[in-house]
Each structure stands twice: as structure tokens, then as C-alpha cells.
Design an enzyme around this catalytic site. Structure first.
Site, short mmCIF file in Angstrom:
data_model
loop_
_atom_site.label_atom_id
_atom_site.label_comp_id
_atom_site.label_asym_id
_atom_site.label_seq_id
_atom_site.Cartn_x
_atom_site.Cartn_y
_atom_site.Cartn_z
N MET A 4 0.82 -1.21 0.00
CA MET A 4 0.00 0.00 0.00
C MET A 4 0.86 1.27 0.00
SD MET A 4 -3.00 -1.17 2.68
CE MET A 4 -4.04 0.26 2.33
N HIS A 5 0.20 2.39 -0.28
CA HIS A 5 0.71 3.75 -0.06
C HIS A 5 1.77 4.21 -1.04
CE1 HIS A 5 -1.37 3.07 3.68
NE2 HIS A 5 -0.42 2.29 4.17
N ASP A 33 -2.69 -5.06 0.35
CA ASP A 33 -2.24 -6.37 0.80
C ASP A 33 -2.92 -6.85 2.07
OD1 ASP A 33 -0.92 -4.46 2.33
OD2 ASP A 33 1.09 -5.15 1.80
#
Length: 472
Positions: free
Chosen positions: A78-79, A229
Site C-alpha cells: 500500500m501507499h 495487501d
């Protein structure tokens, strides 16, 4: 027979599994790649490495059954910030989730006081929005070139299908999504100096987004929107409903807590994100989990991991703060440092090794405490989940029964189950997970052990404030 591929786009590698509709893993393949650290606190990757890895995985897993692969689901780290120019070329290396360069931008965003209203969350250094501001301030020439902004897994999806898409769970961690209302926040885009039309179209994780391009040799395969995830791992571990809990012991560590409604009461220590089921979840994330053990065993001791059972769990009075790359939840402190505390002339290597595992578990309990919840059972996933010693420690520190699934590859299994749902094999994600995910009890909670660990935790939670106040 219909087959499904789940891909887990991780930090150190991309992993894939091939399953049938019963969730039986028929084949696996993994491709490793590098992380670049161009400056202290920086963490970057080349998106082309992800793409090449994913293409290899699809080729290997589909060999001899290309026409029978019906769906693909991607779970992604992520991110991460991926920026594309007008030709859809990557402008600069992706800035990853564990990058700590945005301390100033994170503090600025939180000083505005409006982020919980716009997004349901506060800013953390790993989130995407502070990274956009960093590029705008420090690399204006790159910022000016950006025409599309997306997350790691969504870059893969775009390459595979030509559809510029994202899902609500992964988008929640960008700090650009109005999570409660499931739409991009124009206010946050304005703050970051971008426009909504630079961002992907949003889908539920289990919705089909497009057919895989013909060049990949999978003529009947569709791609679903996929998930972050942790939200994918929650599907792969059947962590779906209020009261469920999953804990991931990967490079980072997470506590994942589903909730039917958007949460407005847990404060700002945890993340309020959309779940891949279509509902919501709370999540606490610590930046270093299994990576702490790798650092200690391989880099410091230069030895092999010792997983011998211990009959004295809860008695160790050597403590380890696992803040090797700063910390996210619940402290939100990019400058937090790791430490061993309580060393004496009698301290052994075994004591310190045990303290590393316990320190990660204590940090995850910090997240549970910050959420104001009490858990009595949890499913472990991730590479660290296979350790019986760590299972016992997690059970003792959390006071919870610990369950395992047949495969520790929770994110990739979740991706496969989301693909099954998108293809109509199951009527819902709930039905898919309930029919395929098989859990076994690994460790039953022991009240005596938990009572001993409660004493240790009372000491542990005093250590971060004490270390922080030294200015180190």
C-alpha cells in the site's frame, strides 16, 4: 476446469499462486527484486521490476492451462507513489510505504486539522498524499510532468488491462479518499495540487475491471480491482466480520479488525479504511515486524533462526523496541528508534533473540490497545506466522487463541478469491472465503502465560516515551 491466479505484490518480492475454485493451491511462483535506499530514510523501487515479475509469474503459473485461467486478483503493497507522464511512462522511482522522508509534509497536513473530516484519517509519513507534496516541493520538474497518480498494484493493473483503476481498500491509504463516502476527496486533491481526474476510477475489490490484454496469452482472463495487501490477506484468512481479527507478520506487522460501519470513535492512532468485502475495517500497522528478526539473526548475529520452544514465555525481562525504521501506529513518529533495554551481565543471546520476537508482539498489542478492542482469537499470516515460538508469544501477549490457514500466503489467496467472486464462481466474497479458507487452532490462550506477559507489557509501554524524551 477454471483456474484463478492471486498475485501478492510485496516489498521484497512478487508472489503468485494458482488455485481452483475450491481454493486448493496448485502452483506457486515468486520473483525477488531490490529496494533502493538513495538517502537515509528513503525507500524506492522501480515499477518496471514489479511488472517484469508479474509477467513472469503469469507465464509460469498459466503454462499448459492458459485458456482455463478465468480471473486474476492482485494484492498490493500500500501507499506507494507511482507517477506517470502523458505517455504513461514512469516519471521517477516509486516512493514506498516505508519511506520516511515526508516528516515535514506530514506535520503540515496534520496541522490543517481537517483531514479526519475529508478522509476519516490523519496523515502518516508512509501515506501517499505527503509524498505528493514532497515531490511538488523538492522535484517540481517531475511534479509538472505527472498526468496520472496511482498505487503499485494499480500500475500493474493498468499495464495488464489498459484500464486505470483502483479499489477502495488500497485507495484508503492514499489519504486522498473520503473513506466514509467512498469517493475521491476534491479538498485533499486541492491541498496536494492535483486534480481528481489524475486518479484511477474506483471499484469494489471484487468487481471486474477489464480483460487482460491479448499480448499476455490469457484469452479468457479478467482482472478484478484487487485490494491492498492487508485487506486481501483478510479475505485469504476469512477475516470478514465484526469480532474477527487477523495479524500479519511480514516485513511490517498489522492488526486487522473488520467493522460493519465506518468507525468514528477510535481516535487517530489506527487507520479507518474500506475493507475488500465492501464494508470497513480498522488497522494498526507497525513498520518493522519479521524484518526485525531478519536484522537481528542475519545482519547482527550472522546465524540461523532458532525456533526452539520455550517453557518460560512471559518471564523475559529484556525488552526490545522494534522501531528500526521509525514507527507508524500508534506513535506516528518517523524518528522513533529501536533499542534493547534491561541488559545485565547475565543476559544471553537467547534472551535478546526472544526479546526481538516479544517486542514485535508488544508493539502489535499497542495497536490493539489503541483501538480500544479486546480480541480473544486471531489468524496469523505472513512469513513470521510459520514460527511456533512466535505463535506462542503472540498468543500470550494478546491473550488470544491463534489460528493458522493452510497457506501463509494470505494476500495472494485473497487476490484469487476476489477474482473468483468477480468471475461469478461465488455470489460474494463472504461465500468464497467461507467455502475455501480452512483454519486450524495453533495455540490456545493460556491465562497464566498472559498474566505474566501483562506484567511485561506494563513495563514495555513505558519505554517508548522514556526513549523519546532523551532526544535520541
Amino acid at each position: 476446469m477454471n483456474y484463478y491466479i492471486g498475485i501478492d505484490l510485496g516489498t521484497s518480492s512478487c508472489k503468485g499462486i494458482l488455485t481452483n475454485r475450491e481454493g486448493t493451491v496448485l502452483a506457486e511462483h515468486s520473483v525477488s527484486y531490490n529496494v533502493s535506499y538513495p538517502a537515509p530514510g528513503y525507500s524506492e523501487q522501480n515499477p518496471e521490476d514489479w511488472y517484469n515479475a508479474a509477467v513472469e509469474i503469469l507465464e509460469v503459473l498459466s503454462e499448459g492451462r492458459k485458456e482455463d485461467v478465468k480471473g486474476i486478483g492482485i494484492a498490493g503493497q500500500m501507499h506507494g507513489l507511482v507517477m506517470l507522464d502523458e505517455n504513461d511512462d514512469v516519471i521517477r522511482p516509486a516512493i514506498l510505504w516505508n519511506d520516511g522522508r515526508t516528516e515535514k509534509e506530514t506535520a503540515y497536513l496534520n496541522s490543517l486539522g481537517c483531514l479526519p473530516t475529508y478522509t476519516g484519517n490523519i496523515a502518516f509519513a508512509g501515506f501517499t498524499a505527503p509524498k505528493i507534496l514532497w515531490v511538488k516541493e523538492n522535484e517540481p520538474e517531475n511534479f509538472a510532468l505527472a498526468k496520472k497518480i496511482c498505487l503499485p498494484k494499480d500500475y500493474l493493473a493498468y499495464k495488464l488491462t489498459g484500464v486505470f483503476s483502483s479499489d477502495y481498500s488500497d485507495a484508503s491509504g492514499m489519504l486522498l479518499l473520503d473513506v466514509a463516502n467512498k469517493c475521491w476527496s476534491k479538498e485533499m486533491c486541492d491541498i496536494c495540487g492535483i486534480t481528481v481526474d489524475m486518479l484511477p476510477r474506483l471499484y469494489e475489490s471484487y468487481e471486474a475491471t477489464g480483460k487482460v490484454k491479448a499480448e499476455y496469452g490469457l484469452p479468457n482472463a479478467i482482472l478484478c480491482a484487487g485490494a491492498g495487501d492487508n485487506a486481501a490477506a483478510a479475505i485469504g484468512t476469512a477475516t470478514l466480520r465484526d469480532g474477527d481479527c487477523s495479524i500479519s507478520l511480514g516485513t511490517s506487522g498489522t492488526v486487522f479488525l473488520p467493522c460493519d460501519k465506518f468507525n468514528t470513535t477510535c481516535g487517530t492512532a489506527l487507520h479507518n479504511f474500506a475493507h475488500s468485502t465492501g464494508k470497513f475495517h480498522l488497522m494498526g500497522c507497525i513498520l518493522s515486524a519479521a524484518s526485525c528478526n531478519k536484522w537481528w539473526v542475519r545482519d547482527i548475529l550472522d546465524t540461523k533462526y532458532n525456533d526452539d520452544p520455550r517453557d518460560d514465555l512471559g518471564q523475559n525481562r529484556v525488552f526490545f523496541l522494534p522501531y528500526l525504521t521509525g514507527e507508524r501506529c500508534p506513535h506516528n513518529d518517523v524518528n522513533a528508534k529501536g533499542a534493547f533495554v534491561g541488559l545485565t551481565i547475565n543476559t544471553t543471546q537467547a534472551d535478546m533473540s526472544l526479546a526481538v520476537l516479544e517486542g514485535v508482539a508488544y508493539a502489535l498489542r499497542d495497536c490493539v490497545e489503541a483501538g480500544g478492542v479486546k480480541i480473544d482469537k486471531a489468524v496469523l499470516c505472513g512469513g513470521g506466522a510459520i514460527s511456533p515460538l512466535w505463535q506462542g508469544i503472540m498468543s500470550g501477549i494478546l491473550g488470544a487463541d491463534i489460528y493458522l490457514t493452510e497457506t501463509e500466503q494470505g494476500p495472494s489467496m485473497g487476490g484469487a478469491l476476489l477474482a473468483m467472486t468477480a468471475c461469478g464462481e461465488y455470489e460474494s466474497v463472504y461465500a468464497a472465503a467461507d467455502a475455501t479458507v480452512r483454519k486450524t487452532l495453533a495455540v490456545q490462550a493460556d491465562p497464566v502465560r498472559t498474566a505474566a506477559y501483562n506484567e511485561g507489557y506494563a513495563i514495555y509501554k513505558k519505554l517508548y516515551p522514556a526513549l523519546r524524551d532523551t532526544g535520541l
